[in-house]
Design an enzyme around this catalytic site. Sequence first.
Site, PDB file in Angstrom:
ATOM      1  N   GLU A 267     -19.577  57.914-110.043  1.00 10.05           N
ATOM      2  CA  GLU A 267     -20.668  58.793-110.511  1.00 10.05           C
ATOM      3  C   GLU A 267     -20.551  60.137-109.814  1.00 10.05           C
ATOM      4  O   GLU A 267     -20.018  60.209-108.694  1.00 10.05           O
ATOM      5  CB  GLU A 267     -22.040  58.182-110.157  1.00 10.05           C
ATOM      6  CG  GLU A 267     -22.369  56.935-110.936  1.00 10.05           C
ATOM      7  CD  GLU A 267     -23.660  56.269-110.445  1.00 10.05           C
ATOM      8  OE1 GLU A 267     -24.358  56.862-109.600  1.00 10.05           O
ATOM      9  OE2 GLU A 267     -23.950  55.165-110.911  1.00 10.05           O
ATOM     10  N   LYS A 269     -21.686  62.928-107.431  1.00  7.13           N
ATOM     11  CA  LYS A 269     -22.581  62.926-106.265  1.00  7.13           C
ATOM     12  C   LYS A 269     -23.343  64.250-106.267  1.00  7.13           C
ATOM     13  O   LYS A 269     -22.793  65.298-105.942  1.00  7.13           O
ATOM     14  CB  LYS A 269     -21.800  62.764-104.953  1.00  7.13           C
ATOM     15  CG  LYS A 269     -22.731  62.686-103.751  1.00  7.13           C
ATOM     16  CD  LYS A 269     -21.976  62.465-102.466  1.00  7.13           C
ATOM     17  CE  LYS A 269     -22.879  62.142-101.295  1.00  7.13           C
ATOM     18  NZ  LYS A 269     -23.950  63.099-101.045  1.00  7.13           N
ATOM     19  N   ARG A 274     -32.936  62.577-102.181  1.00 11.63           N
ATOM     20  CA  ARG A 274     -33.204  61.275-102.757  1.00 11.63           C
ATOM     21  C   ARG A 274     -34.686  61.136-103.084  1.00 11.63           C
ATOM     22  O   ARG A 274     -35.530  61.550-102.286  1.00 11.63           O
ATOM     23  CB  ARG A 274     -32.799  60.221-101.731  1.00 11.63           C
ATOM     24  CG  ARG A 274     -32.741  58.830-102.251  1.00 11.63           C
ATOM     25  CD  ARG A 274     -31.338  58.369-102.280  1.00 11.63           C
ATOM     26  NE  ARG A 274     -31.194  56.999-102.640  1.00 11.63           N
ATOM     27  CZ  ARG A 274     -30.327  56.165-102.073  1.00 11.63           C
ATOM     28  NH1 ARG A 274     -29.580  56.574-101.076  1.00 11.63           N
ATOM     29  NH2 ARG A 274     -30.196  54.926-102.505  1.00 11.63           N
ATOM     30  N   GLU A 319     -31.566  61.040-107.521  1.00 17.46           N
ATOM     31  CA  GLU A 319     -31.355  62.257-106.738  1.00 17.46           C
ATOM     32  C   GLU A 319     -32.027  63.392-107.512  1.00 17.46           C
ATOM     33  O   GLU A 319     -31.720  63.616-108.693  1.00 17.46           O
ATOM     34  CB  GLU A 319     -29.843  62.513-106.600  1.00 17.46           C
ATOM     35  CG  GLU A 319     -29.486  63.667-105.701  1.00 17.46           C
ATOM     36  CD  GLU A 319     -29.463  63.306-104.199  1.00 17.46           C
ATOM     37  OE1 GLU A 319     -29.877  62.198-103.829  1.00 17.46           O
ATOM     38  OE2 GLU A 319     -29.038  64.171-103.414  1.00 17.46           O
ATOM     39  N   PHE A 360     -29.990  56.865-110.810  1.00 12.65           N
ATOM     40  CA  PHE A 360     -28.790  56.035-110.628  1.00 12.65           C
ATOM     41  C   PHE A 360     -29.046  54.575-110.284  1.00 12.65           C
ATOM     42  O   PHE A 360     -28.118  53.787-110.263  1.00 12.65           O
ATOM     43  CB  PHE A 360     -27.814  56.661-109.624  1.00 12.65           C
ATOM     44  CG  PHE A 360     -28.393  56.957-108.270  1.00 12.65           C
ATOM     45  CD1 PHE A 360     -28.637  55.937-107.366  1.00 12.65           C
ATOM     46  CD2 PHE A 360     -28.660  58.267-107.901  1.00 12.65           C
ATOM     47  CE1 PHE A 360     -29.149  56.216-106.116  1.00 12.65           C
ATOM     48  CE2 PHE A 360     -29.178  58.558-106.648  1.00 12.65           C
ATOM     49  CZ  PHE A 360     -29.428  57.525-105.752  1.00 12.65           C
ATOM     50  N   LYS A 442     -19.195  57.201-100.622  1.00  9.60           N
ATOM     51  CA  LYS A 442     -19.188  58.595-101.060  1.00  9.60           C
ATOM     52  C   LYS A 442     -17.845  59.233-100.722  1.00  9.60           C
ATOM     53  O   LYS A 442     -17.272  58.949 -99.663  1.00  9.60           O
ATOM     54  CB  LYS A 442     -20.335  59.351-100.406  1.00  9.60           C
ATOM     55  CG  LYS A 442     -20.326  59.260 -98.903  1.00  9.60           C
ATOM     56  CD  LYS A 442     -21.606  59.803 -98.299  1.00  9.60           C
ATOM     57  CE  LYS A 442     -21.594  59.610 -96.799  1.00  9.60           C
ATOM     58  NZ  LYS A 442     -22.813  59.903 -96.116  1.00  9.60           N
TER      59      LYS A 442
END
Length: 581
Positions: A267, A269, A274, A319, A360, A442
């Site tokens: 995905e 980032k 958050r 996010e 997400f 990440k």
Amino acid sequence: MKYSSLVEVYEKIESTSKRLEKTYHISNLLKKTPDEDLQTIILLIRGRLYPDWDKRKIGVASKLVLKAINASSGAGINKIEQLWREIGDLGLVADRVIKTKSQSTLFSAKLTVAKVFSNLRRLNDMEGAGSVDRKVQLISELLSSADEKEAKYIVRTVLEDLRVGIGDGTLRDAIVWAYLPIDVKYNPENVSIDVDREKYNEIVNIVQSAYDKSNDFSTVAIAARKGVSELKKVGLIPGKPVKVMLAQKVLSVDGGFEKVGVPAELEYKYDGFRMQIHKSEGKITIFTRRLEEVTKQFPEVVKCINEHVKGESFIIDCEAVGYDSKTGKYLVFQHVSQRIKRKHNIQELAAKLPVELNIFDILYYNGEVLLDVPFEERRKLLEKIVSEKQSEIILAKKLVTSDKKVALKFYEESVEKGNEGIMLKSLKSVYKPGSRVGFMVKLKSQMDTLDLVIVGAEWGEGKRSGWLTSFSLACIDEDGNYLETGKVGTGVKEKEEEGLSFGELTKMLEPHIKQESGRAVVIKPEIVLEIKFEEIQKSPTYSSGYALRFPRVIQVREDRAPEECSTIEMVKEAFNNQKKT
Ligand code: AMP
């Protein structure tokens, strides 16, 4: 229960840095705590009045405590101030002056845990005219009935600075030792335990999982005392924040595939902050990753969720990325962070700095806890219930692949669009609140940064006088101790219009000053800075054993709680990674 029983344990814990020894003492205290005091003991043992998910603070200034010590001990303000300057801990000052207080007034009433807790809780409820005097009265009432050791810990608790390091892991293990069906033999000579490791780990995991879901050790302890089956029932409650799942870091696509398996979901980032969004009984509540409620600050998000997410109740993870309403371009966190703090003119700021939600994950839906549902199915559910609208609410852009070349292309595409990099996620994984377990990793484009807490500073001189400068930075260890990693001044501006300024930082830090001697100031860990650096070196100068070379402040991370700053393990990892490259 007598407050002195708790104080005895504080003293024992303060005198050791050994985790198992602390666990032993706390577990003994828990064993003898009656049911009616359990909730209070679990909070007070760590100097808290509220569970982790409740962000209320006592917020009493040192000056006020000083007055209370004066009122209850008869020692003069000047003398107390002088001792404070010498010792640097008002708790120890109280210990000293109450020790010398005439015996006749001592022990007029034996303090109970319940009485201390009730007076301290009332401190927070008080506002308006006369409240300062009432607060002094509430504290001095306790101090008047306290012996010197009790006074020491009452003062430290009021100041939210207990100076007794008890990490989450220690409290969790103490609950296991005290209440759960496992025989733990503690050997004080060599500070070790004999235990059936496999069974022990299994039980520790059950307790940890109950904590991650509830964010409340009192709830966990009460359930644990009733047994494992009660503990397993502790679940998510929409409306009450849950710790978010955290990501591990990888340095390459290969490293990512290795961690999460293939095929993996990649995905974008996004570079925002958050948001955990809850819906329960028709009401939307929004929390940051530090579990602070920010619903009021984001009225447009509430509206958007009501209009674009189907369902009676849910908890979703996303996010929020700010963008410029004129150009439509994504903005870095620094700009949008204003929205988290803003208390006035909220609508105006929302129009100027709107956020786009990139959804997400989902943890709970229509009465069902989804933590154990595989990620690919959680994502499928999101695709069913979220109706996307450009610039307002979208599902995180995804790609499922096992192919490194395809993954690299996706990574480049993400970075080109202004994102930080990509996430790689395991399709079959569960959602583990609060953990950095490696179900998602990440991969970032830039040189990594650390999030470090300010624990000290120096009053500036010359044209910087009146400002705090040269900020001491610290990371955290698993017992919640802050370990220094160096000092920073670079990156902070003298002029406010150029970015984060000394003036601004001084304003943020002043209420958290614990102690001053000359120009040096000790600051309570509250403010987290994102720090860039050239290199990390081993260093005996700082308590972490590491020093950052050429550190530079990037921004304040309002969304990070101090205990969420980079860990000593992360600093070590950054040190080791640089050696490889
Ligand atoms: P870091 O803050 O560097 O530890 O990176 C992890 C953070 O990236 C998460 O806590 C999220 O706030 C953020 N993030 C951005 N995009 C995503 C995504 N697609 N999935 C999960 N987290 C994301």
